[in-house]
Design an enzyme around this catalytic site. Sequence first.
Site, mmCIF file in Angstrom:
data_model
loop_
_atom_site.group_PDB
_atom_site.id
_atom_site.type_symbol
_atom_site.label_atom_id
_atom_site.label_comp_id
_atom_site.label_asym_id
_atom_site.label_seq_id
_atom_site.Cartn_x
_atom_site.Cartn_y
_atom_site.Cartn_z
ATOM 1 C CD GLU A 319 -2.482 -0.495 2.032
ATOM 2 O OE1 GLU A 319 -3.767 -1.650 2.615
ATOM 3 O OE2 GLU A 319 -2.007 0.028 3.358
ATOM 4 C CB CYS A 320 0.247 4.655 0.043
ATOM 5 S SG CYS A 320 0.837 6.270 -0.400
#
Length: 432
Positions: A319-320
Amino acid sequence: MPACPALFISAPASGQGKTTVTAGLALLHRQQGRKVRVFKTGPDFLDPKILERASGAPVLSLDLWMVGEAQCRRLLADAAQDADLILIEGVMGLFDGTPSSADIATTFGVPVVAVISGKSMAQTFGAIAAGLARYRPGMPMHGVLANHVGSARHAQLLQEGMPGDLRWLGHLGTSDEMTLPARHLGLHQAEEIERLGDRMAATARALADTALAALPAPVDFEAPPSPVLPRLLDGKQIAIARDTAFSFVYAQNIRLLESLGARVAYFSPLANDAVPEATDALFLPGGYPELHAASLAENAVSAASIRAHAAAGKPIVAECGGMLYLLDRLTDTAGASSPMLGLLPGHATMQTRLAALGMQQLDTTHGPMTGHTFHYSNIETPLTPIYRATRPGTGTAGERVFRVGAIVATYFHGYWPSNPALTAALFHGSAF
């Protein structure tokens, strides 16, 4: 029905001192021998770690959309079973967002403490306080705390400008001893703040001279029964990167993995740790890889073990910031470029302006998952997304989701308890 004294700490805007006050208040009551449970409104990975240090207990997220009203009720009722005080820190201003902090306070009947900075104002303070208290009929109000007050005379002027029917809780002065430093994604991480314990202790001492030193009235918390979760990840070991480069993880997400039967292990790419042995799936959360890109590029042991994990066809969820680590390169705002793991084709560039912020929903064959996005980088990649999240209310396109083999990567921060089946599919490497 469990009942527990509770307060909702909010403000007219960000930067008023909500986290400083909530942390100091949690520590004050903890020092008095009380068991304090703290919750944070909305999507936030930074404030909860500071509040955890103050309260001595995990800090969970409350949000009527992302978490859902029923689960929020369960979390509050569980806390009320054995806590002496529940504190909920709001997000942004009291009425900002849909749903807002005011919506949560009203829904659960938790009285609001409005923290208002008195800096550069006098009697106008009372107008702001009155507006917050009266803007929404039916919202429970506990009172107003003045922050950033310059002197005793300044505090007197602020209090004299208050409506007579609105409770004055006291004031805090302006002091570097209490200030919590911030940067582009919010406050600094708890482990990076110099003398964090001393800062919180100074705030606790100051709050001891306010009306907040006394326990508020109990609030009743009624909740529906918790659903029984199937052990969809039984026997799986999931390794999670955890250090100052990779730290954006909801506590509820980890609890869900364990409830689904997974064993959770941790390792630090910044410390050049290898992925733990017997790991079945890997989670690379968001954080600040851009602040540590040169070190990450040099840490060959971590890099080799993650590449070997991917080469073995084992699932990786990123994620991210975790996704940025998987790309070919990462360039910071000064133009310095560092090689990353090269497991996903593409290049990320940090920028000084916010690239995306807000709640989003990911709809899949396993149903919807709620979550949010918040980042200052942009990526260029030839990959075609398998999904795009959408923004609630408008339905407009949000963050892309990419898949390469058993790797799933996105800017979208998922709130996994909103869809346990999808969470299990991600860490099994299954189609979704």
